[in-house]
Design an enzyme around this catalytic site. Structure first.
Site, PDB file in Angstrom:
ATOM      1  N   HIS A   1     -20.244  51.402 -22.686  1.00 47.95           N
ATOM      2  CA  HIS A   1     -20.940  53.234 -22.417  1.00 47.95           C
ATOM      3  C   HIS A   1     -20.336  53.466 -21.593  1.00 47.95           C
ATOM      4  CE1 HIS A   1     -24.126  55.760 -22.091  1.00 47.95           C
ATOM      5  NE2 HIS A   1     -25.078  54.314 -22.016  1.00 47.95           N
TER       6      HIS A   1
ATOM      7  N   ASP B   1     -14.435  62.492 -22.186  1.00 45.33           N
ATOM      8  CA  ASP B   1     -13.265  60.963 -22.283  1.00 45.33           C
ATOM      9  C   ASP B   1     -11.741  61.359 -21.718  1.00 45.33           C
ATOM     10  OD1 ASP B   1     -15.435  59.443 -20.641  1.00 45.33           O
ATOM     11  OD2 ASP B   1     -15.692  58.352 -22.503  1.00 45.33           O
TER      12      ASP B   1
ATOM     13  N   HIS C   1     -16.740  60.288 -31.922  1.00 41.34           N
ATOM     14  CA  HIS C   1     -17.340  60.135 -31.059  1.00 41.34           C
ATOM     15  C   HIS C   1     -18.722  59.729 -31.843  1.00 41.34           C
ATOM     16  CE1 HIS C   1     -21.434  61.076 -28.377  1.00 41.34           C
ATOM     17  NE2 HIS C   1     -20.666  60.025 -27.520  1.00 41.34           N
TER      18      HIS C   1
HETATM   19  N1  ACO Z   1      -9.135  56.751 -32.929  1.00 44.42           N
HETATM   20  C1  ACO Z   1      -8.385  56.447 -34.286  1.00 44.42           C
HETATM   21  N2  ACO Z   1      -9.661  56.590 -35.709  1.00 44.42           N
HETATM   22  C2  ACO Z   1     -10.878  56.366 -34.756  1.00 44.42           C
HETATM   23  C3  ACO Z   1     -10.916  57.143 -33.946  1.00 44.42           C
HETATM   24  C4  ACO Z   1      -9.733  56.990 -32.498  1.00 44.42           C
HETATM   25  N3  ACO Z   1      -9.866  57.251 -31.264  1.00 44.42           N
HETATM   26  N4  ACO Z   1     -12.574  56.837 -33.324  1.00 44.42           N
HETATM   27  C5  ACO Z   1     -12.805  56.022 -35.226  1.00 44.42           C
HETATM   28  N5  ACO Z   1     -11.438  56.378 -35.534  1.00 44.42           N
HETATM   29  C6  ACO Z   1     -11.899  55.784 -36.885  1.00 44.42           C
HETATM   30  C7  ACO Z   1     -12.236  54.638 -37.687  1.00 44.42           C
HETATM   31  O1  ACO Z   1     -10.843  53.230 -37.859  1.00 44.42           O
HETATM   32  C8  ACO Z   1     -12.720  54.900 -38.620  1.00 44.42           C
HETATM   33  O2  ACO Z   1     -12.098  55.176 -39.570  1.00 44.42           O
HETATM   34  P1  ACO Z   1     -12.338  53.993 -41.079  1.00 44.42           P
HETATM   35  O3  ACO Z   1     -13.356  54.642 -41.506  1.00 44.42           O
HETATM   36  O4  ACO Z   1     -10.535  54.768 -42.196  1.00 44.42           O
HETATM   37  O5  ACO Z   1     -12.206  52.656 -40.753  1.00 44.42           O
HETATM   38  C9  ACO Z   1     -13.547  55.664 -38.418  1.00 44.42           C
HETATM   39  O6  ACO Z   1     -12.737  56.818 -37.870  1.00 44.42           O
HETATM   40  C10 ACO Z   1     -15.193  55.693 -38.132  1.00 44.42           C
HETATM   41  O7  ACO Z   1     -14.943  54.989 -36.523  1.00 44.42           O
HETATM   42  P2  ACO Z   1     -16.108  54.407 -35.726  1.00 44.42           P
HETATM   43  O8  ACO Z   1     -16.002  53.157 -35.619  1.00 44.42           O
HETATM   44  O9  ACO Z   1     -16.995  53.749 -37.557  1.00 44.42           O
HETATM   45  O10 ACO Z   1     -16.919  55.209 -35.467  1.00 44.42           O
HETATM   46  P3  ACO Z   1     -17.853  55.020 -34.636  1.00 44.42           P
HETATM   47  O11 ACO Z   1     -19.085  56.291 -34.497  1.00 44.42           O
HETATM   48  O12 ACO Z   1     -19.048  54.068 -34.532  1.00 44.42           O
HETATM   49  O13 ACO Z   1     -17.417  54.929 -33.081  1.00 44.42           O
HETATM   50  C11 ACO Z   1     -16.486  55.722 -30.916  1.00 44.42           C
HETATM   51  C12 ACO Z   1     -17.281  56.062 -32.139  1.00 44.42           C
HETATM   52  C13 ACO Z   1     -17.088  53.534 -31.001  1.00 44.42           C
HETATM   53  C14 ACO Z   1     -16.476  56.298 -29.821  1.00 44.42           C
HETATM   54  C15 ACO Z   1     -15.011  54.926 -31.727  1.00 44.42           C
HETATM   55  O14 ACO Z   1     -14.433  56.969 -32.003  1.00 44.42           O
HETATM   56  C16 ACO Z   1     -13.604  54.991 -30.562  1.00 44.42           C
HETATM   57  O15 ACO Z   1     -13.696  53.887 -30.457  1.00 44.42           O
HETATM   58  N6  ACO Z   1     -13.026  55.922 -30.026  1.00 44.42           N
HETATM   59  C17 ACO Z   1     -12.294  55.756 -29.016  1.00 44.42           C
HETATM   60  C18 ACO Z   1     -13.180  54.661 -27.496  1.00 44.42           C
HETATM   61  C19 ACO Z   1     -14.116  56.512 -26.679  1.00 44.42           C
HETATM   62  O16 ACO Z   1     -12.785  57.386 -26.918  1.00 44.42           O
HETATM   63  N7  ACO Z   1     -14.892  55.926 -26.513  1.00 44.42           N
HETATM   64  C20 ACO Z   1     -16.041  57.158 -25.965  1.00 44.42           C
HETATM   65  C21 ACO Z   1     -17.174  57.959 -26.672  1.00 44.42           C
HETATM   66  S1  ACO Z   1     -17.709  59.085 -26.039  1.00 44.42           S
HETATM   67  C22 ACO Z   1     -18.540  58.554 -24.669  1.00 44.42           C
HETATM   68  O17 ACO Z   1     -19.221  57.491 -24.845  1.00 44.42           O
HETATM   69  C23 ACO Z   1     -18.879  59.376 -23.021  1.00 44.42           C
END
Ligand code: ACO
Length: 383
Positions: A225, A320, A265
């Site tokens: 989170h 972020d 996100h």
């Molecule tokens: N860098 C590179 N690739 C990414 C990233 C990233 N930051 N985020 C998602 N992807 C890719 C995944 O590898 C996946 O690719 P694939 O389908 O080829 O395997 C695809 O995008 C979908 O990813 P999911 O994890 O299914 O997307 P989800 O919606 O569940 O994830 C999340 C959202 C957890 C925020 C993710 O984007 C992430 O881990 N980001 C980095 C951490 C971050 O910045 N978190 C803050 C969020 S904002 C907040 O909480 C206030």
């Protein structure tokens, strides 16, 4: 009664709320119908709190009374400050220290035990006190870690300005104060995220606001989170320490299957509107300090990932990506970023508790039982 199981409650509608709405497809966030960009630029955090808690933007008189009330509640009892110091000396993590201190604040609230019929008014009063005191607790914790005595709050400063003053010992300049005020507004509410839902569940039992905010802090402390802004800043430090080109770092990270913190996100499929505003503020701060390092790094990373087509795939900068470098530019230590998120989001937690309790229904879902049908107790010495 439906037996469909929705893991993580994903997509399940559990309440109606007038507080905030996120449209992830177009990158829009509104609080009570007001666009987040308009609020960040045109209203102070105090006005936003009033909007969330009372339903409309305040008139000048309402704002003056509200802000004065909030400022008058900033001081924290010496016993709480002593506990904060003890926690700092014990090396407690900032979010855990905030959780403990917030819970303790209720002991000094004259209304904490009130079994008032007007639940909404009591919740708002308690909420106001918590909101006023959390910055004092956090600043005292940080100063205790530095071996410094806490500074008394200055009621003449704004909510944002007073926090930066209590934290650093120096009254902030106008750009820093305005930037921090905007960051508070941008983080104040975001639909039914995990910590907000936690506070609502607690509120639905008619527990007090201290319990709800303490629970919200606990939920926000988890790595799924709060906390990604800390990860972004650590990456920027890593790039800086290794004197590596930021683009080369990102290429390496991608080749090694590493996610880029601050991108992607669950709801936003385009650039987070909050990220756009913070990026501008980072530019203002960089121009006013003459140090453009973080702006250069983040811009280079965003441009590279745009060219690589990541944004077209819906993985765009989130709030972020820029909040970490903004906080660093304001002189805030990295492990205080999530507590600052809590300080701002407490406004949203309180608003959701007040709203939900006004038309309360105890939140009590079910789990599908997958344990054994029946089991017999074997005497303890025979197990
Ligand atoms: N860098 C590179 N690739 C990414 C990233 C990233 N930051 N985020 C998602 N992807 C890719 C995944 O590898 C996946 O690719 P694939 O389908 O080829 O395997 C695809 O995008 C979908 O990813 P999911 O994890 O299914 O997307 P989800 O919606 O569940 O994830 C999340 C959202 C957890 C925020 C993710 O984007 C992430 O881990 N980001 C980095 C951490 C971050 O910045 N978190 C803050 C969020 S904002 C907040 O909480 C206030």
């Amino acid at each position: 009664m439906s037996d469909e199981l929705k893991r993580g409650l994903e997509g399940v509608l559990v309440a109606e709320s007038e507080l905030s709405h996120v449209d992830g497809e177009v990158g829009k966030l509104v609080y009570r119908g007001y666009d987040i960009e308009d609020l960040a630029r045109g209203a102070s955090y105090e006005e936003v709190l009033y909007l969330l808690w009372h339903g409309s933007l305040p008139t000048r008189e309402e704002l003056d009374a509200f802000a004065a009330n909030l400022a008058a509640e900033r001081a924290v009892d010496d016993d709480v400050l002593e506990t904060v110091r003890t926690l700092a000396d014990a090396g407690e993590r900032p979010m855990a220290a905030l959780r403990t201190a917030t819970s303790m604040l209720s002991a000094y609230d004259p209304d904490a035990d009130t079994d008032d019929d007007d639940v909404t008014e009591t919740a708002r009063r308690q909420g106001r006190r918590i909101t006023a005191k959390v910055p004092t607790v956090l600043a005292a914790f940080e100063r205790a870690r530095q071996g410094e005595a806490p500074l008394a709050p200055n009621p003449d400063l704004s909510y944002a300005g007073n926090f930066l003053y209590m934290l650093t010992g120096t009254e902030p300049d106008a750009v820093s104060e305005e930037t921090f005020d905007m960051a508070l507004t941008l983080h104040a509410d975001h639909g039914l995220n995990a910590s907000t839902f936690t506070a609502m569940v607690i509120g639905s039992t008619l527990a007090d606001v201290y319990s709800g905010v303490t629970g919200g802090i606990g939920a926000l402390s988890g790595s799924l989170h709060g906390g990604a802004n800390q990860d972004v800043m650590e990456v920027l430090y890593e790039i800086d320490d290794s004197a590596k080109d930021p683009v080369a770092w990102v290429k390496d990270a991608r080749e090694n299957g590493r996610r880029i913190p601050g991108f992607g996100h669950r709801v936003y499929k385009v650039k987070d509107p909050r990220a756009k505003i913070l990026q501008e503020k980072l530019r203002d701060l960089s121009e006013s300090s003459g140090d453009t390092k973080w702006l250069d790094y983040t811009t280079a990373i965003e441009e590279y990932l745009t060219d690589e087509g990541l944004l077209d795939k819906g993985i765009a900068p989130n709030v972020d990506f820029y909040s970490g470098s903004v906080y660093d530019s304001l002189g805030i230590p990295v492990d205080m970023y999530t507590p600052i998120f809590a300080m701002s989001r407490a406004g949203g937690w309180i608003a959701h508790m007040v709203e939900y309790q006004a038309d309360n229904r105890l939140i009590r879902p079910r789990a599908r039982y997958t344990g054994p049908e029946s089991a017999e107790i074997v005497p303890i010495d025979e197990r």
